[in-house]
Design an enzyme around this catalytic site. Structure first.
Site, PDB file in Angstrom:
ATOM      1  N   TYR A  33       0.726  -1.264  -0.047  1.00  0.00           N
ATOM      2  CA  TYR A  33      -0.132   0.060  -0.049  1.00  0.00           C
ATOM      3  C   TYR A  33       0.793   1.344  -0.083  1.00  0.00           C
ATOM      4  O   TYR A  33       0.226   2.399  -0.515  1.00  0.00           O
ATOM      5  CB  TYR A  33      -0.946  -0.081   1.229  1.00  0.00           C
ATOM      6  N   THR A  44       7.356   2.767   9.208  1.00  0.00           N
ATOM      7  CA  THR A  44       7.309   3.303  10.670  1.00  0.00           C
ATOM      8  C   THR A  44       8.135   2.340  11.523  1.00  0.00           C
ATOM      9  O   THR A  44       7.932   1.042  11.586  1.00  0.00           O
ATOM     10  CB  THR A  44       5.745   3.046  11.250  1.00  0.00           C
ATOM     11  N   LYS A  96       6.271  10.274  13.458  1.00  0.00           N
ATOM     12  CA  LYS A  96       5.329   9.258  12.976  1.00  0.00           C
ATOM     13  C   LYS A  96       4.577   8.045  13.758  1.00  0.00           C
ATOM     14  O   LYS A  96       3.521   8.209  13.877  1.00  0.00           O
ATOM     15  CB  LYS A  96       6.093   8.462  12.006  1.00  0.00           C
ATOM     16  N   ARG A 124      -3.613   9.883  17.272  1.00  0.00           N
ATOM     17  CA  ARG A 124      -5.019   9.268  16.692  1.00  0.00           C
ATOM     18  C   ARG A 124      -5.618   8.049  17.383  1.00  0.00           C
ATOM     19  O   ARG A 124      -6.821   8.012  17.750  1.00  0.00           O
ATOM     20  CB  ARG A 124      -4.947   9.095  15.213  1.00  0.00           C
ATOM     21  N   GLY A 169      -8.240  -1.294  13.419  1.00  0.00           N
ATOM     22  CA  GLY A 169      -7.605  -2.295  13.008  1.00  0.00           C
ATOM     23  C   GLY A 169      -6.537  -1.814  12.083  1.00  0.00           C
ATOM     24  O   GLY A 169      -6.219  -0.502  12.465  1.00  0.00           O
ATOM     25  N   CYS A 205      -1.250   0.295  11.266  1.00  0.00           N
ATOM     26  CA  CYS A 205      -0.441   1.269  11.903  1.00  0.00           C
ATOM     27  C   CYS A 205      -0.725   1.398  13.255  1.00  0.00           C
ATOM     28  O   CYS A 205      -0.106   1.319  14.238  1.00  0.00           O
ATOM     29  CB  CYS A 205      -0.639   2.464  11.115  1.00  0.00           C
ATOM     30  N   ARG A 213      -5.899  -6.213   7.609  1.00  0.00           N
ATOM     31  CA  ARG A 213      -4.923  -6.534   8.390  1.00  0.00           C
ATOM     32  C   ARG A 213      -5.472  -5.951   9.922  1.00  0.00           C
ATOM     33  O   ARG A 213      -6.016  -4.917  10.297  1.00  0.00           O
ATOM     34  CB  ARG A 213      -3.802  -5.663   8.154  1.00  0.00           C
ATOM     35  N   ARG A 228     -21.031   0.543  13.989  1.00  0.00           N
ATOM     36  CA  ARG A 228     -20.465   1.861  13.145  1.00  0.00           C
ATOM     37  C   ARG A 228     -21.852   2.813  13.133  1.00  0.00           C
ATOM     38  O   ARG A 228     -21.352   3.984  12.207  1.00  0.00           O
ATOM     39  CB  ARG A 228     -20.099   1.204  11.716  1.00  0.00           C
TER      40      ARG A 228
END
Length: 479
Positions: free
Chosen positions: A25, A145, A232, A239, A287, A290, A369, A445
């Protein structure tokens, strides 16, 4: 007096040939954007020809994108640079000898986050491959990262040992972390500011030259390599913290019988100079590659590369680790909502049929992932439930592409992903297919109208919907 490395770079001239290691990605869109720059002559996508990912080589060279989901402009860009003969994917890492710059974008997971030991095996092997073919004046950039201190530590050590060259003297070395989100890869690379940190000023300058070529709205922000690594990991950690705050407030609202979304709108309405009260959205879980790990890279960095001991309350989890635990808990909370919903019709989870909607962690993508859906799925199986999974984007042996097949005869439907296909679910049609007097819907959601389902005889449970989760059951016989 001109620095030795600066002199070598000047002799090389501008960056014209680029190698990008890792065709995922991050690597694919970066490689294609580099290849689209008029001054760049050639970009090589470097990919191991392994059983799990070797297929990408032939696909990319044929102009076919191995990434699924919607990625605006990416398929067309691939075909364009292939036609121009400015991009080629290969497993021949010796091509690095001809490159002016090489970027490395390889995943860096934790096998067990609790021990704070990252699994750098794949990244380290990628770095070794680069080290074997280094030439003087080349720029190496880590985009993965990584734990703060990695660039000036293990990465530099491996490159120097394998090449016999010295970083900062014979070649440039920098960290420029990716900042992309699946579904808008091209836009993010071009428009987000790019953090660039070299091991010295010359390395930083050369890396800035590389990334300036593909920026449109974004600008380059320079700092040290370690500061870039902290930036990073910190931006993703923060977040994750914001999401955890929304999740915890949603849990509070459920306990107090109020609507989180009313509370959110109220808090967000307070605006003015110096006032920031924005709240993110709660959900069934966090999920992806990162956010689920970068907190631990930051924590590891403090332990592994701290200059001074950390002054912090003894025996206390950091705020960031606590946030990670809250977000990891949300699939369990979905399980509890399901259990409570079934209890309202005097049914146990064991033997129940559950329709799980959404396997991807992100809406309208195939990216599964570290999907929170998988954790919920395993929890249900452990207690003897039958779980059928639907996802219109993700393919797999466990996943059906037929929504009707998954819903047929189900006792409960559980929404984990906000795919657009689920935004238009028809409550009446779902009830007919489920064929239950009191079907259950668990909304992770906030994408369905609770009253619409409740009035049809559903048992409704939703994250943050304390105002609805204990609604009066309406008897509505099947037609």
């Amino acid at each position: 007096m001109i620095d030795h490395l600066q002199k070598i770079i000047q002799q090389r001239g501008p960056i014209q040939t680029i190698g990008v290691i890792g065709m995922g990605y991050v690597g694919i869109p970066a490689a294609l954007l580099f290849a689209h720059v008029p001054s760049v002559k050639m970009v090589y996508g470097l990919q191991r020809n392994s059983l799990s990912s070797g297929y990408k080589i032939s696909m990319l060279n044929a102009g076919e994108l191995p990434l699924k989901g919607e990625e605006p402009n990416l398929p067309g860009l691939l075909k364009e640079v292939i036609a121009l003969k400015k991009f080629r994917c290969t497993d021949d890492f010796s091509i690095i000898r001809s490159c002016d710059a090489v970027t490395i974008a390889i995943q860096t997971p934790f096998l067990n986050p609790l021990d704070l030991i990252p699994d750098f095996s794949a990244l380290e092997e990628g770095i070794r491959q680069v080290g074997r073919y280094l030439t003087k004046g080349i720029l190496i950039v880590l985009e993965s990262t990584i734990t703060p201190g990695t660039t000036i530590g293990i990465a530099r050590k491996i490159l120097e040992e394998k090449s016999g060259l010295v970083a900062g003297k014979d070649f440039a070395l920098a960290h420029a972390p990716e900042r992309v989100m699946v579904g808008r890869l091209i836009q993010n690379i071009q428009e987000h500011d790019r953090i660039v940190g070299g091991i010295d000023e010359i390395s930083t300058s050369r890396a800035c030259e590389l990334y300036s070529m593909v920026l449109t709205k974004g600008k380059v922000i320079q700092m040290t390599a370690t500061a870039a690594e902290v930036t990073k990991t910190a931006e993703n950690t923060l977040r994750d913290l914001q999401i955890a705050a929304a999740n915890q407030l949603a849990l509070y609202c459920e306990a107090m019988g109020v609507n989180f979304y009313d509370v959110r709108a109220g808090v967000d309405s307070l605006k003015g100079d110096g006032i920031t009260r924005a709240i993110l959205w709660p959900g069934a879980g966090v999920g992806g590659h990162c956010l689920t790990k970068d907190t631990y890279h930051l924590e590891r960095g403090v332990q592994a590369s701290g200059i001074e001991p950390l002054d912090f309350p003894s025996g206390t989890d950091s705020l960031f680790v606590t946030a990670r635990k809250i977000n990891d808990f949300m699939p369990d909370h979905m399980f509890h909502l399901l259990k409570d919903g079934l209890k309202r019709i005097h049914k146990e989870i064991r033997g129940s049929r559950v329709a799980l909607l959404g396997w991807a962690f992100l809406a309208n993508t195939d990216d599964a992932r570290n999907s929170p859906s998988e954790l919920f799925y395993k929890r249900c199986l452990e207690v003897g439930a039958e779980v059928r999974v639907h996802d219109p984007w993700v393919k797999g042996t466990l996943i059906s592409s037929s929504l009707e097949e998954v819903l047929t005869g189900a006792d409960a439907v559980v929404i984990f992903t906000g795919h657009r296909e689920y935004l238009s679910l028809n409550s009446q049609e779902i009830r007919k297919v489920m064929k239950k007097e009191c079907p259950i819907i668990i909304d992770g959601r906030n994408i369905v109208d609770p009253d619409q389902y409740i009035n049809l005889g559903f048992i409704y449970k939703g994250i943050g919907r304390g105002d609805k989760n204990n609604h009066q059951v309406i008897t509505c016989p099947l037609q």
